[in-house]
Design a protein around this motif. Structure first.
Motif, PDB file in Angstrom:
ATOM      1  N   TYR A 121       0.859  -1.148  -0.033  1.00 39.58           N
ATOM      2  CA  TYR A 121       0.033   0.135   0.107  1.00 39.58           C
ATOM      3  C   TYR A 121       0.796   1.281   0.102  1.00 39.58           C
ATOM      4  CZ  TYR A 121      -3.994  -2.938   1.095  1.00 39.58           C
ATOM      5  OH  TYR A 121      -5.286  -3.879   1.006  1.00 39.58           O
ATOM      6  N   ASP A 122       0.456   2.334  -0.651  1.00 36.51           N
ATOM      7  CA  ASP A 122       0.951   3.530  -0.573  1.00 36.51           C
ATOM      8  C   ASP A 122       0.183   4.622  -0.516  1.00 36.51           C
ATOM      9  OD1 ASP A 122       3.259   5.030  -0.660  1.00 36.51           O
ATOM     10  OD2 ASP A 122       3.738   4.770  -2.607  1.00 36.51           O
ATOM     11  N   HIS A 123       0.633   5.752   0.066  1.00 38.70           N
ATOM     12  CA  HIS A 123      -0.274   7.146   0.116  1.00 38.70           C
ATOM     13  C   HIS A 123       0.252   8.213  -0.532  1.00 38.70           C
ATOM     14  CE1 HIS A 123       2.452   8.440   3.349  1.00 38.70           C
ATOM     15  NE2 HIS A 123       2.488   7.275   3.721  1.00 38.70           N
ATOM     16  N   GLU A 124       1.581   7.906  -1.083  1.00 39.52           N
ATOM     17  CA  GLU A 124       1.881   9.069  -1.922  1.00 39.52           C
ATOM     18  C   GLU A 124       1.752   9.509  -3.055  1.00 39.52           C
ATOM     19  OE1 GLU A 124       6.232   9.262  -0.604  1.00 39.52           O
ATOM     20  OE2 GLU A 124       5.482  10.018   1.554  1.00 39.52           O
ATOM     21  N   GLY A 125       1.049   8.406  -3.720  1.00 37.52           N
ATOM     22  CA  GLY A 125       0.675   8.505  -5.287  1.00 37.52           C
ATOM     23  C   GLY A 125      -0.609   8.996  -5.391  1.00 37.52           C
ATOM     24  N   PRO A 126      -1.433   8.543  -6.314  1.00 37.12           N
ATOM     25  CA  PRO A 126      -2.973   9.405  -6.371  1.00 37.12           C
ATOM     26  C   PRO A 126      -3.779   9.242  -4.968  1.00 37.12           C
ATOM     27  CG  PRO A 126      -2.310   7.315  -8.050  1.00 37.12           C
ATOM     28  CD  PRO A 126      -1.336   7.452  -7.028  1.00 37.12           C
ATOM     29  N   GLU A 127      -4.569  10.346  -5.100  1.00 37.41           N
ATOM     30  CA  GLU A 127      -5.500  10.187  -3.929  1.00 37.41           C
ATOM     31  C   GLU A 127      -6.133   8.808  -3.676  1.00 37.41           C
ATOM     32  OE1 GLU A 127      -8.804  13.100  -2.430  1.00 37.41           O
ATOM     33  OE2 GLU A 127      -7.282  14.046  -3.577  1.00 37.41           O
ATOM     34  N   SER A 128      -6.712   8.157  -4.771  1.00 37.29           N
ATOM     35  CA  SER A 128      -7.489   6.978  -4.629  1.00 37.29           C
ATOM     36  C   SER A 128      -6.470   5.930  -3.719  1.00 37.29           C
ATOM     37  CB  SER A 128      -7.965   6.416  -6.051  1.00 37.29           C
ATOM     38  OG  SER A 128      -6.792   6.123  -6.693  1.00 37.29           O
ATOM     39  N   GLU A 129      -5.199   5.915  -4.105  1.00 37.80           N
ATOM     40  CA  GLU A 129      -4.404   4.981  -3.343  1.00 37.80           C
ATOM     41  C   GLU A 129      -4.314   5.337  -1.850  1.00 37.80           C
ATOM     42  OE1 GLU A 129      -3.085   2.062  -4.754  1.00 37.80           O
ATOM     43  OE2 GLU A 129      -4.373   2.512  -6.166  1.00 37.80           O
ATOM     44  N   ALA A 130      -4.093   6.597  -1.513  1.00 36.78           N
ATOM     45  CA  ALA A 130      -4.166   6.917  -0.086  1.00 36.78           C
ATOM     46  C   ALA A 130      -5.265   6.498   0.413  1.00 36.78           C
ATOM     47  CB  ALA A 130      -3.842   8.393  -0.270  1.00 36.78           C
ATOM     48  N   ARG A 131      -6.529   6.692  -0.160  1.00 36.90           N
ATOM     49  CA  ARG A 131      -7.912   6.218   0.418  1.00 36.90           C
ATOM     50  C   ARG A 131      -7.610   4.867   0.695  1.00 36.90           C
ATOM     51  NH1 ARG A 131     -11.141   7.342   3.821  1.00 36.90           N
ATOM     52  NH2 ARG A 131     -13.297   6.497   3.438  1.00 36.90           N
ATOM     53  N   LYS A 132      -7.507   4.193  -0.349  1.00 40.27           N
ATOM     54  CA  LYS A 132      -7.308   2.607  -0.007  1.00 40.27           C
ATOM     55  C   LYS A 132      -6.571   2.227   1.198  1.00 40.27           C
ATOM     56  CE  LYS A 132      -7.518   0.475  -4.739  1.00 40.27           C
ATOM     57  NZ  LYS A 132      -6.596  -0.165  -5.679  1.00 40.27           N
ATOM     58  N   MET A 133      -5.520   2.831   1.342  1.00 43.44           N
ATOM     59  CA  MET A 133      -4.316   2.716   2.369  1.00 43.44           C
ATOM     60  C   MET A 133      -5.265   2.953   3.719  1.00 43.44           C
ATOM     61  SD  MET A 133      -0.811   3.577   2.966  1.00 43.44           S
ATOM     62  CE  MET A 133       0.171   3.149   4.419  1.00 43.44           C
ATOM     63  N   GLU A 134      -6.048   3.977   3.640  1.00 46.82           N
ATOM     64  CA  GLU A 134      -6.625   4.568   4.897  1.00 46.82           C
ATOM     65  C   GLU A 134      -7.921   3.635   5.189  1.00 46.82           C
ATOM     66  OE1 GLU A 134      -9.336   8.499   5.784  1.00 46.82           O
ATOM     67  OE2 GLU A 134      -7.414   8.972   4.783  1.00 46.82           O
ATOM     68  N   VAL A 135      -8.503   3.177   4.240  1.00 42.75           N
ATOM     69  CA  VAL A 135      -9.605   2.189   4.339  1.00 42.75           C
ATOM     70  C   VAL A 135      -9.145   1.026   5.223  1.00 42.75           C
ATOM     71  CG1 VAL A 135     -11.588   0.932   3.554  1.00 42.75           C
ATOM     72  CG2 VAL A 135     -11.230   3.309   2.761  1.00 42.75           C
ATOM     73  N   LYS A 136      -8.034   0.578   4.855  1.00 42.13           N
ATOM     74  CA  LYS A 136      -7.511  -0.677   4.814  1.00 42.13           C
ATOM     75  C   LYS A 136      -7.011  -0.830   6.382  1.00 42.13           C
ATOM     76  CE  LYS A 136      -6.179  -4.913   4.291  1.00 42.13           C
ATOM     77  NZ  LYS A 136      -7.261  -6.157   3.965  1.00 42.13           N
TER      78      LYS A 136
END
Ligand code: PXP
Length: 382
Positions: free
Chosen positions: A108-123
């Motif tokens: 998981y990563d939060h430094e790329g697109p916002e959707s990836e950051a959101r995915k990480m937060e949800v997880k």
């Protein structure tokens, strides 16, 4: 001083919550100076940071040993400071950073697109709730349960000051209908529950009697004499129609701590009725409470949906915080057959204390049905 055994235990819980195959993570706890060195050396960034993760399951050598997840480095100094700023304990902050680090190791990563950051937060949220559920499973926790407050039966009786209706009989009917606890508030002014009720309830309640009470000397003595398995300390004002607010635990820490200790000596579990306020919850844990009952009255009386949503969010955060601090969590005041439904999925709350809405419905449909209907709703919450 951070206990490494605690960190090991939390890491094992995180592994379990990921439902991941076995793996090995190496964890390094450092101070800011060392963290700044890693940050500069491996990421080319200046200054310390809270957590760094170096995955070993991606890149050219990832095939060599799939059990090696990688390394997580945490700065305990930054964690301590962040914990202070956000009003949580250092260990809670480290748990958060560990989850964050593990997520990086999982890709998981939060430094790329916002959707990836959101995915990480949800997880991360999912992992935290899963950890709470696992903890509950390990400690034998089960479905949420309903405790019925029988004060309102006594209120009707006291209107005539005769023998009926009897809260003791009501308690028996509520238990037969599935209530897992009975609550009675012995107020200093004895406006509803009487001493006789409490003495009889102690003898007859087969589930769990919870004595709601002010931390007043006369009532404390009564509790120590009767010794129900559990008491709930509430603030009490003579002029109020019902309990209006939560206890100010923070403002009365010393005296409440003494009261909790006295009640513990009498082998009673102690619950404190508090607003969903982080300071009150933390103070409750600090003075040795076993349980906090979150005051749901403000949520129940919200003037509109927006306010209800906001107040409910506070209850969610309060419940999560209390559970993280190792407190059992219950909730009550103003809950009814409609507003209870919003608690769906809020696993931290183990018990609901409900009186007025059940007794009000009982007038139309009978106490047995009224309790059964509420038991069904509560058990469907998760
Ligand atoms: N919990 C506490 C601490 C209370 O004081 C009361 C009211 O007696 C309740 C729960 C039950 O509230 P209600 O009667 O509104 O369901």
């Amino acid at each position: 001083m951070i206990d490494p055994e605690k960190i090991r235990k939390i890491s094992r819980q995180i592994f379990k919550a990921f439902e991941a195959p076995e793996g090995e993570v190496s964890l390094l706890l450092v101070e800011d100076r060392e963290m700044a060195r890693y940050n500069r050396q491996y990421l080319g960034r200046k200054g310390p940071t809270n957590v760094l993760a170096f995955p070993m399951r991606e890149g050219p050598f990832s095939e060599i040993n799939p059990f090696l997840w990688g390394d997580v480095v945490i700065s305990t100094e930054t964690a301590r400071q962040e914990a202070r700023e956000t009003g949580i304990s250092t260990i809670e902050r480290i748990q958060f950073l560990l989850i964050h680090g593990f997520l990086h190791l999982m890709g998981y990563d939060h430094e790329g697109p916002e959707s990836e950051a959101r995915k990480m937060e949800v997880k991360a949220q999912e992992i935290m709730s899963r950890m709470e559920s696992l903890k509950k499973e390990e400690t034998g926790m089960k479905l949420p349960c309903l405790s019925v407050n029988v004060d309102h039966v006594a209120t009707v009786r006291q209107a005539r000051k005769i023998a009926e209706p009897d809260p003791v009989i009501a308690a028996g009917i509520a238990e037969l209908a599935g209530a897992e606890g009975i609550i009675a508030h012995l107020r200093e002014d004895r406006r509803h529950i009487q001493d006789r009720d409490l003495l009889l309830l102690k003898e007859t309640v087969k589930t769990k009697l919870n004595l709601e009470m002010a931390a007043a000397e006369e009532i404390i003595r009564m509790a120590l004499k009767v010794r129900p398995p559990m008491v709930t300390l509430v603030p009490e004002k003579r002029q109020e129609l019902t309990t209006e607010g939560g206890l100010d635990v923070r403002g009365q820490k010393k005296s409440l701590k003494e009261t909790v200790q006295r009640l513990h000596k009498g082998k009673m579990a102690v619950s404190l009725f508090v607003d969903a306020d982080p300071e009150q919850i933390r103070a409750s844990q600090e003075i040795g409470a076993d349980i906090v009952e979150l005051h749901t009255g403000h949520y129940a009386e919200a003037k509109n949906e927006k306010e209800a949503e906001h107040l409910f969010d506070r209850l969610v955060s309060g419940a999560q915080m209390a559970a993280r601090l190792g407190l059992k969590v219950s909730a009550g005041h103003g809950l009814n057959y409609t507003n209870i439904k919003r608690f769906q999925g809020l696993r931290e709350i183990e018990e609901y204390s409900i009186g007025h809405s059940i007794i009000a419905r009982a007038i139309y449909v009978g106490l047995d049905s009224a309790v059964r209907d509420m038991v069904t709703l509560v058990e469907q919450l998760y």
